[in-house]
Motif scaffolding. Structure first.
Motif, PDB file in Angstrom:
ATOM      1  N   GLN A  43       0.862  -1.182   0.000  1.00  0.00           N
ATOM      2  CA  GLN A  43       0.000   0.000   0.000  1.00  0.00           C
ATOM      3  C   GLN A  43       0.901   1.235   0.000  1.00  0.00           C
ATOM      4  O   GLN A  43       1.618   1.489   0.964  1.00  0.00           O
ATOM      5  CB  GLN A  43      -0.890  -0.012   1.248  1.00  0.00           C
ATOM      6  N   ASP A  44       0.853   1.986  -1.101  1.00  0.00           N
ATOM      7  CA  ASP A  44       1.788   3.094  -1.225  1.00  0.00           C
ATOM      8  C   ASP A  44       1.184   4.183  -2.104  1.00  0.00           C
ATOM      9  O   ASP A  44       0.086   4.026  -2.655  1.00  0.00           O
ATOM     10  CB  ASP A  44       3.122   2.614  -1.792  1.00  0.00           C
ATOM     11  N   ASP A  45       1.931   5.273  -2.256  1.00  0.00           N
ATOM     12  CA  ASP A  45       1.502   6.391  -3.093  1.00  0.00           C
ATOM     13  C   ASP A  45       1.985   6.131  -4.522  1.00  0.00           C
ATOM     14  O   ASP A  45       3.186   6.025  -4.770  1.00  0.00           O
ATOM     15  CB  ASP A  45       2.111   7.691  -2.548  1.00  0.00           C
ATOM     16  N   ARG A  88      -4.498   5.159  -0.105  1.00  0.00           N
ATOM     17  CA  ARG A  88      -5.781   5.766   0.270  1.00  0.00           C
ATOM     18  C   ARG A  88      -6.924   4.753   0.187  1.00  0.00           C
ATOM     19  O   ARG A  88      -8.016   4.994   0.694  1.00  0.00           O
ATOM     20  CB  ARG A  88      -6.059   6.988  -0.615  1.00  0.00           C
ATOM     21  N   HIS A  89      -6.681   3.631  -0.481  1.00  0.00           N
ATOM     22  CA  HIS A  89      -7.690   2.572  -0.586  1.00  0.00           C
ATOM     23  C   HIS A  89      -7.483   1.457   0.432  1.00  0.00           C
ATOM     24  O   HIS A  89      -8.216   0.473   0.432  1.00  0.00           O
ATOM     25  CB  HIS A  89      -7.687   1.974  -1.999  1.00  0.00           C
ATOM     26  N   SER A  90      -6.479   1.609   1.280  1.00  0.00           N
ATOM     27  CA  SER A  90      -6.210   0.589   2.288  1.00  0.00           C
ATOM     28  C   SER A  90      -7.393   0.462   3.251  1.00  0.00           C
ATOM     29  O   SER A  90      -8.114   1.427   3.518  1.00  0.00           O
ATOM     30  CB  SER A  90      -4.951   0.940   3.084  1.00  0.00           C
ATOM     31  N   GLN A  91      -7.562  -0.741   3.795  1.00  0.00           N
ATOM     32  CA  GLN A  91      -8.638  -0.990   4.763  1.00  0.00           C
ATOM     33  C   GLN A  91      -8.095  -1.523   6.081  1.00  0.00           C
ATOM     34  O   GLN A  91      -8.848  -2.021   6.910  1.00  0.00           O
ATOM     35  CB  GLN A  91      -9.659  -1.959   4.168  1.00  0.00           C
ATOM     36  N   CYS A  94      -5.125  -6.157   8.832  1.00  0.00           N
ATOM     37  CA  CYS A  94      -5.568  -7.526   8.556  1.00  0.00           C
ATOM     38  C   CYS A  94      -6.185  -7.654   7.172  1.00  0.00           C
ATOM     39  O   CYS A  94      -6.159  -8.730   6.577  1.00  0.00           O
ATOM     40  CB  CYS A  94      -6.545  -7.996   9.639  1.00  0.00           C
ATOM     41  N   TRP A  95      -6.724  -6.569   6.660  1.00  0.00           N
ATOM     42  CA  TRP A  95      -7.175  -6.566   5.264  1.00  0.00           C
ATOM     43  C   TRP A  95      -5.972  -6.793   4.348  1.00  0.00           C
ATOM     44  O   TRP A  95      -6.040  -7.566   3.379  1.00  0.00           O
ATOM     45  CB  TRP A  95      -7.857  -5.246   4.928  1.00  0.00           C
ATOM     46  N   ALA A  96      -4.857  -6.127   4.644  1.00  0.00           N
ATOM     47  CA  ALA A  96      -3.647  -6.307   3.837  1.00  0.00           C
ATOM     48  C   ALA A  96      -3.120  -7.738   3.962  1.00  0.00           C
ATOM     49  O   ALA A  96      -2.686  -8.344   2.977  1.00  0.00           O
ATOM     50  CB  ALA A  96      -2.571  -5.309   4.266  1.00  0.00           C
ATOM     51  N   ARG A  97      -3.175  -8.302   5.162  1.00  0.00           N
ATOM     52  CA  ARG A  97      -2.744  -9.697   5.342  1.00  0.00           C
ATOM     53  C   ARG A  97      -3.664 -10.631   4.547  1.00  0.00           C
ATOM     54  O   ARG A  97      -3.208 -11.588   3.911  1.00  0.00           O
ATOM     55  CB  ARG A  97      -2.755 -10.069   6.819  1.00  0.00           C
ATOM     56  N   TYR A  98      -4.957 -10.333   4.604  1.00  0.00           N
ATOM     57  CA  TYR A  98      -5.940 -11.130   3.858  1.00  0.00           C
ATOM     58  C   TYR A  98      -5.657 -11.059   2.349  1.00  0.00           C
ATOM     59  O   TYR A  98      -5.690 -12.080   1.652  1.00  0.00           O
ATOM     60  CB  TYR A  98      -7.346 -10.624   4.168  1.00  0.00           C
ATOM     61  N   MET A  99      -5.367  -9.861   1.850  1.00  0.00           N
ATOM     62  CA  MET A  99      -5.087  -9.702   0.431  1.00  0.00           C
ATOM     63  C   MET A  99      -3.862 -10.518   0.021  1.00  0.00           C
ATOM     64  O   MET A  99      -3.853 -11.190  -1.025  1.00  0.00           O
ATOM     65  CB  MET A  99      -4.872  -8.226   0.103  1.00  0.00           C
ATOM     66  N   LYS A 265     -11.118  12.201   4.794  1.00  0.00           N
ATOM     67  CA  LYS A 265     -12.459  11.711   4.450  1.00  0.00           C
ATOM     68  C   LYS A 265     -13.338  12.849   3.929  1.00  0.00           C
ATOM     69  O   LYS A 265     -14.075  12.680   2.946  1.00  0.00           O
ATOM     70  CB  LYS A 265     -13.113  11.055   5.661  1.00  0.00           C
ATOM     71  N   ASN A 266     -13.240  14.013   4.560  1.00  0.00           N
ATOM     72  CA  ASN A 266     -14.080  15.145   4.173  1.00  0.00           C
ATOM     73  C   ASN A 266     -13.811  15.613   2.747  1.00  0.00           C
ATOM     74  O   ASN A 266     -14.724  16.101   2.056  1.00  0.00           O
ATOM     75  CB  ASN A 266     -13.884  16.312   5.148  1.00  0.00           C
ATOM     76  N   VAL A 267     -12.567  15.467   2.286  1.00  0.00           N
ATOM     77  CA  VAL A 267     -12.246  15.898   0.924  1.00  0.00           C
ATOM     78  C   VAL A 267     -12.314  14.743  -0.067  1.00  0.00           C
ATOM     79  O   VAL A 267     -11.978  14.900  -1.236  1.00  0.00           O
ATOM     80  CB  VAL A 267     -10.852  16.558   0.867  1.00  0.00           C
ATOM     81  N   GLY A 268     -12.732  13.581   0.397  1.00  0.00           N
ATOM     82  CA  GLY A 268     -12.936  12.448  -0.503  1.00  0.00           C
ATOM     83  C   GLY A 268     -11.706  11.631  -0.817  1.00  0.00           C
ATOM     84  O   GLY A 268     -11.739  10.788  -1.726  1.00  0.00           O
ATOM     85  N   GLU A 269     -10.617  11.832  -0.093  1.00  0.00           N
ATOM     86  CA  GLU A 269      -9.409  11.053  -0.357  1.00  0.00           C
ATOM     87  C   GLU A 269      -9.556   9.613   0.101  1.00  0.00           C
ATOM     88  O   GLU A 269      -8.970   8.702  -0.488  1.00  0.00           O
ATOM     89  CB  GLU A 269      -8.201  11.693   0.331  1.00  0.00           C
ATOM     90  N   VAL A 270     -10.313   9.397   1.184  1.00  0.00           N
ATOM     91  CA  VAL A 270     -10.522   8.035   1.707  1.00  0.00           C
ATOM     92  C   VAL A 270     -12.017   7.812   1.883  1.00  0.00           C
ATOM     93  O   VAL A 270     -12.781   8.752   2.142  1.00  0.00           O
ATOM     94  CB  VAL A 270      -9.789   7.817   3.049  1.00  0.00           C
ATOM     95  N   ALA A 271     -12.435   6.549   1.747  1.00  0.00           N
ATOM     96  CA  ALA A 271     -13.865   6.226   1.873  1.00  0.00           C
ATOM     97  C   ALA A 271     -14.325   6.235   3.310  1.00  0.00           C
ATOM     98  O   ALA A 271     -15.466   6.618   3.615  1.00  0.00           O
ATOM     99  CB  ALA A 271     -14.127   4.858   1.244  1.00  0.00           C
ATOM    100  N   MET A 272     -13.453   5.822   4.230  1.00  0.00           N
ATOM    101  CA  MET A 272     -13.785   5.771   5.649  1.00  0.00           C
ATOM    102  C   MET A 272     -12.589   6.237   6.458  1.00  0.00           C
ATOM    103  O   MET A 272     -11.432   6.026   6.068  1.00  0.00           O
ATOM    104  CB  MET A 272     -14.158   4.335   6.088  1.00  0.00           C
ATOM    105  N   GLY A 273     -12.860   6.880   7.585  1.00  0.00           N
ATOM    106  CA  GLY A 273     -11.789   7.244   8.499  1.00  0.00           C
ATOM    107  C   GLY A 273     -11.299   6.014   9.240  1.00  0.00           C
ATOM    108  O   GLY A 273     -12.037   5.037   9.409  1.00  0.00           O
TER     109      GLY A 273
END
Length: 448
Positions: A43-45, A88-91, A94-99, A265-273
């Motif tokens: 997960q990177d830029d 910015r799409h990371s969850q 453990c989501w990363a481990r799952y992936m 989140k407010n500017v739409g960069e991430v879906a959830m805080g």
């Protein structure tokens, strides 16, 4: 034979400059690199293949899959797959481990690590031999602990030279056991109870039977994985020798909670805080331990049927419902595993439980400093909501002054730790000065 046993390595990586050095150490020090299948959730830029090709890896394949790109590389006989995701799409961890685990191809063994590690020479052969040596004690052994530390700014000079075992530290505010570690010396692996997310080595089927829950964010993953592993029939052991090192702290490193903020989140960069994902995660973990009034169905990420959650609590000396532990868990030996033959019956269990409490209370310096010259000692008391005294102690002016001097701003902290019978929860902390000439002074009160 060890020479032909395949090994799947799962790595979660979040904006970590240590990824390439970790891969280099992992591969350079392997005894059988041709048997390694490494999967990284990176997960990177703007993640591209350049980071890896610049390090000398050969790009074999690149393809877009839904919201990520899959890169396949060959490097020194190793098969390396990288799931590249915009950070910015990371969850979460453990989501990363799952992936990463989605790339598992039924290898004989699995190793789960973080992206900031260093390895001993022939680490793979050592891990396999150690795990296989445990087969006479357990059908499904697991090796896991917090590895000793290294510092990339002074490596290998600052590599830790001791092994440690995992122990209970405290309950989180959600009632989940949090872990720490203590050094251990042994001639063979030591029976344990807990799993470390940054180092787990097991037979390959562990990936299928105890897969990472992608909705667990970070905190609480280790106790959840330990309970799931044990109830699926796995026995956890602490390695008796160093197998790898881990980079702790990483104060300058990017963290997801520093990126997935309210502003982002407010500017739409991430879906959830991050805090929203963390709340979902904590509810799932609490449901796993039957602590939620309205539990969440974990689906395939629940407990196993080989052994019960109740017996897992007896194994580790922890009562999840009561937020209590056996005294040995907090004692000098920091006991972390109670064999079945030492389990108390239900009545003895309840009678022996104690509830540990730990809190850092912040107070204004000015409220205390002015009273220091005339105070002989300070009273510190912790009370329940019904004003029942739970713990009290005397503090000398010297001890309080030491806390004042440590702080560089207008506030200072008091660390409070005590244990009591599991009857009440703390509600308020009271600090009061006393002098032989003037008696009691004004009470300073802070909520617990």
């Amino acid at each position: 034979m060890t020479e032909s046993r395949t090994l799947f390595v799962s790595i979660a990586c979040y904006r970590d400059p240590e990824l390439i050095p970790t891969l280099q150490s992992l591969i350079d020090e392997a005894q059988y690199p041709q048997n390694l299948h490494i999967a990284v959730c990176w997960q990177d830029d703007n993640p591209t293949s350049a980071l890896f090709t610049d390090a000398g890896m050969q790009l074999v394949e690149e393809r877009v899959e839904e919201d990520h790109t899959l890169f396949r590389f060959h490097w020194r006989q190793v098969q390396l797959e990288v799931i590249a995701v915009d950070y910015r799409h990371s969850q979460g961890a453990c989501w990363a481990r799952y992936m990463a685990e989605t790339r598992f191809a039924d290898e004989d063994f699995t190793l789960q690590i973080d992206s900031h590690c260093r390895f001993i020479h022939h680490w793979d052969g050592e891990m396999i031999a150690m795990l296989e040596g445990l087969r006479r004690h357990s059908e499904k052994p697991v090796l896991s602990t917090y590895p000793p530390a290294y510092d990339p700014q002074d490596d290998p000079a600052k590599r830790g030279q001791f092994v440690s075992r995992l122990i209970f530290r405290e309950f989180s505010k959600e009632g989940l056991p949090m872990l720490s570690s203590v050094p251990v010396k042994s001639e063979q692996p030591v029976r344990g109870s807990y799993i470390a997310g940054g180092f787990l080595f097991a037979g390959g089927r562990f990936v299928r039977e105890v897969a990472n829950d992608p909705q667990i964010f970070f905190a609480g993953e280790e106790i959840a994985m330990a309970a799931r592993a044990w109830t699926h029939g796995y026995d956890i052991y602490t390695p008796h020798k160093i197998l790898l090192w881990h980079y702790y702290g990483r104060k300058q490193a990017n963290k997801i909670w520093g990126d997935h903020t309210r502003e982002a989140k407010n500017v739409g960069e991430v879906a959830m805080g991050w805090w929203e994902r963390d709340a979902i995660s904590k509810k799932r973990i609490r449901s796993l331990f039957d602590l939620e009034i309205v539990p969440v169905d974990p689906g395939i990420y629940g407990l196993g049927s080989a052994r019960s959650l109740r017996d897992f609590g007896r194994l580790i000396g922890v009562d999840f419902k009561r937020r209590a532990v056996l005294p040995e868990v907090l004692g000098a030996e920091k006991t972390s595993v109670f064999p079945p033959e030492s389990w108390p019956d239900d009545e003895q269990w309840v009678q022996r439980l104690i509830s540990p409490f730990r809190k850092t209370v912040t107070l204004k310096k000015e409220a205390v400093a002015a009273l220091m010259p005339t105070t002989d000692w300070w009273y510190l008391g912790v009370y329940s909501a019904g004003n029942r005294l739970m713990d009290e102690k005397k503090l000398s002016p010297e001890a309080l002054e030491k806390s004042l001097n440590i702080s560089k701003n207008d506030e200072f902290s008091l660390d409070i730790q005590f244990s009591t019978a599991p009857r009440f929860d703390p509600a308020v902390v009271r600090l009061c000065p006393f002098s032989e000439s003037g008696g009691w002074g004004e009470v300073l009160e802070k909520p617990w």
